[in-house]
Design a protein around this motif. Structure first.
Motif, PDB file in Angstrom:
ATOM      1  N   VAL A   1       0.858  -1.181   0.000  1.00 17.60           N
ATOM      2  CA  VAL A   1       0.000   0.000   0.000  1.00 17.60           C
ATOM      3  C   VAL A   1       0.894   1.231   0.000  1.00 17.60           C
ATOM      4  N   ASN A   2       0.650   2.152  -0.920  1.00 13.89           N
ATOM      5  CA  ASN A   2       1.372   3.423  -0.962  1.00 13.89           C
ATOM      6  C   ASN A   2       0.376   4.529  -0.672  1.00 13.89           C
ATOM      7  N   ASN A   3       0.486   5.083   0.523  1.00 14.82           N
ATOM      8  CA  ASN A   3      -0.462   6.093   0.991  1.00 14.82           C
ATOM      9  C   ASN A   3       0.216   7.450   0.936  1.00 14.82           C
ATOM     10  N   ALA A   4       0.384   7.980  -0.271  1.00 17.78           N
ATOM     11  CA  ALA A   4       1.066   9.260  -0.424  1.00 17.78           C
ATOM     12  C   ALA A   4       0.551   9.962  -1.666  1.00 17.78           C
ATOM     13  N   GLY A   5       0.677  11.280  -1.672  1.00 21.69           N
ATOM     14  CA  GLY A   5       0.341  12.054  -2.864  1.00 21.69           C
ATOM     15  C   GLY A   5      -1.134  12.246  -3.108  1.00 21.69           C
ATOM     16  N   GLY A   6      -1.979  12.054  -2.097  1.00 26.44           N
ATOM     17  CA  GLY A   6      -3.408  12.304  -2.247  1.00 26.44           C
ATOM     18  C   GLY A   6      -4.202  11.139  -2.768  1.00 26.44           C
ATOM     19  N   ALA A   7      -3.550  10.082  -3.212  1.00 22.79           N
ATOM     20  CA  ALA A   7      -4.239   8.876  -3.660  1.00 22.79           C
ATOM     21  C   ALA A   7      -3.575   7.674  -2.994  1.00 22.79           C
ATOM     22  N   VAL A   8      -4.342   6.596  -2.867  1.00 19.64           N
ATOM     23  CA  VAL A   8      -3.832   5.386  -2.229  1.00 19.64           C
ATOM     24  C   VAL A   8      -3.665   4.313  -3.306  1.00 19.64           C
ATOM     25  N   HIS A   9      -2.434   3.846  -3.471  1.00 19.86           N
ATOM     26  CA  HIS A   9      -2.137   2.782  -4.430  1.00 19.86           C
ATOM     27  C   HIS A   9      -2.082   1.463  -3.675  1.00 19.86           C
ATOM     28  N   VAL A  10      -2.936   0.526  -4.055  1.00 18.68           N
ATOM     29  CA  VAL A  10      -3.026  -0.769  -3.385  1.00 18.68           C
ATOM     30  C   VAL A  10      -2.678  -1.854  -4.393  1.00 18.68           C
ATOM     31  N   SER A  11      -1.613  -2.600  -4.090  1.00 17.87           N
ATOM     32  CA  SER A  11      -1.133  -3.611  -5.018  1.00 17.87           C
ATOM     33  C   SER A  11      -1.566  -5.006  -4.591  1.00 17.87           C
ATOM     34  N   THR A  12      -1.957  -5.817  -5.573  1.00 20.94           N
ATOM     35  CA  THR A  12      -2.195  -7.240  -5.408  1.00 20.94           C
ATOM     36  C   THR A  12      -1.350  -7.948  -6.467  1.00 20.94           C
ATOM     37  N   PRO A  13      -1.246  -9.284  -6.411  1.00 22.40           N
ATOM     38  CA  PRO A  13      -0.483  -9.965  -7.463  1.00 22.40           C
ATOM     39  C   PRO A  13      -1.032  -9.729  -8.868  1.00 22.40           C
ATOM     40  N   ALA A  14      -2.298  -9.334  -8.976  1.00 20.35           N
ATOM     41  CA  ALA A  14      -2.918  -9.187 -10.295  1.00 20.35           C
ATOM     42  C   ALA A  14      -2.857  -7.767 -10.839  1.00 20.35           C
TER      43      ALA A  14
END
Length: 392
Positions: free
Chosen positions: A163-176
């Motif tokens: 999870v990247n919680n920076a820059g006003g948006a949250v990027h959530v990674s899964t294997p897909a």
């Protein structure tokens, strides 16, 4: 819990909601492994989130089951004092129940408790006639369908790896894939502290997994229990102790006990995770917890390994119980018990917020009962969405 919040967000009409579920089905862990009880609020400290949201959640769960045609059975619960020494603790349960306005709660004498549960033993009891049982897995499936019907997505088999919680948006990674969200709500249960660290939140509270093991009563002897028979809880421990529950499909379960699980998802002694076990042993509060509760731990582990000891715990409430009445083990559940760095076990619901991320850090029983109410609470108090905006 996560599906209840997703459903509440969909109902506002303001969000496109995506649920990321690690497993290939919903309710695969705590939700699908509990006793199915809809609690009425007997035990909880008046004014606590548990007390307030349990009362609201019970009503919402009842109404939801009726609306969806799901089973909801008010079988009632007895909290039984087996000896005179337990009466002061039963008095405290009664006091809390009255302050929490548990509907139609009544204190019973020895003779009166036998009218409710003819085979139970005890000197007195508190009776909660509106304590009910449901199928929480079926409820979760129904809520998932609500999310889909409302335009949301439920993606199964999507374990979150970063999870990247920076820059006003949250990027959530899964294997897909990597998903980009304006807001993220974390309801990760047994993995909640793992995901919290991904987000950059405090490592405390950590999750200490406790396994609760059940036995099923032989069908020919299940008439010994009409509804639910519970012990008077010991306030030193966060667990209720072994009890009897007639389920929504009429099977009677005995349990659960409470033993440390050797893996976060350790549903048996054979399931061992060295990293999970070492993480628990290295937690700063581990030594303090062990010193405080080692006797209880030794007793529970012994009863887990030796059926006669488990049987002895159960028989004090049901003297007619015979060893063969515990027909088979019915699997187990693992409770995500949050504990602080000083070794104390968190009792109440706990929610954190870190920027655009909201994290449920502790959601023990009665979280299943309270799920729909917790969802409204999170929306109002942590996402700043007023309840009146929810669509009917």
């Amino acid at each position: 819990m996560g599906m209840a919040i997703a459903r509440a967000l969909v109902r506002t009409g303001d969000f496109h909601v995506t649920v990321l579920e690690k497993e290939h089905r919903v309710a695969a862990h705590q939700t699908g492994h509990n006793s199915g009880v809809v609690h009425a609020g007997l035990y909880y400290q008046p004014g606590s989130l548990k007390a307030v949201l349990c009362a609201r959640g019970r009503a919402l769960t009842r109404d939801y089951c009726r609306d969806k045609g799901l089973p909801y059975r008010e079988l009632g619960k007895l909290v039984v004092a087996v000896t005179e020494a337990e009466l002061p603790r039963l008095d405290e349960i009664e006091r809390r129940a009255r302050e929490n306005r548990v509907p139609d709660m009544k204190r019973l004498t020895r003779a009166e408790l036998r009218e409710v549960e003819p085979h139970a033993a005890g000197v007195a009891a508190v009776h909660s006639p509106h304590t009910a049982v449901v199928d929480y897995a079926a409820i979760t499936e129904a809520m998932a369908q609500d999310v889909r019907s409302g335009g949301g997505s439920v993606l199964l088999g999507q374990e979150v790896t970063a999870v990247n919680n920076a820059g006003g948006a949250v990027h959530v990674s899964t294997p897909a894939a990597t998903h980009i969200f304006d807001r993220l709500v974390v309801c990760a249960g047994l993995q909640s502290d793992v995901v919290a660290r991904m987000v950059g939140a405090s490592p405390s509270p950590a999750i200490l997994p406790f396994r609760g093991e059940y036995w099923v009563m032989a069908a020919a002897r299940s008439h010994l229990v009409r509804g639910m028979i519970y012990p008077v809880p010991d306030p030193r421990f966060p667990f209720l102790g072994v009890h009897f529950t007639r389920g929504v499909y009429d099977d009677v379960h005995v349990g659960p006990n409470a033993v440390p699980a050797l893996a976060r998802e350790g549903y048996s002694w054979a399931r061992v995770s060295l990293p999970d076990t070492l993480a628990s042993l290295r937690w700063p509060g581990a030594a303090a917890l062990a010193r405080q509760h080692w006797r209880m731990g030794a007793r529970e582990i012994s009863a887990s390994l030796l059926k006669p000891l488990y049987f002895r715990q159960a028989r004090q409430f049901l003297p007619e119980l015979q060893p063969g009445d515990l027909a088979r083990k019915a699997g187990a559940g693992v409770r995500a018990q949050a504990w602080a760095a000083d070794g104390s076990l968190l009792d109440d619901f706990a929610v954190d917020r870190l920027g655009a991320v909201t994290l449920l850090r502790n959601a023990p029983s009665p979280a299943a009962t309270s799920a729909l109410a917790i969802a409204d609470y999170v929306l109002e108090h942590h996402l700043q969405i007023a309840p009146h905006r929810l669509r009917s």
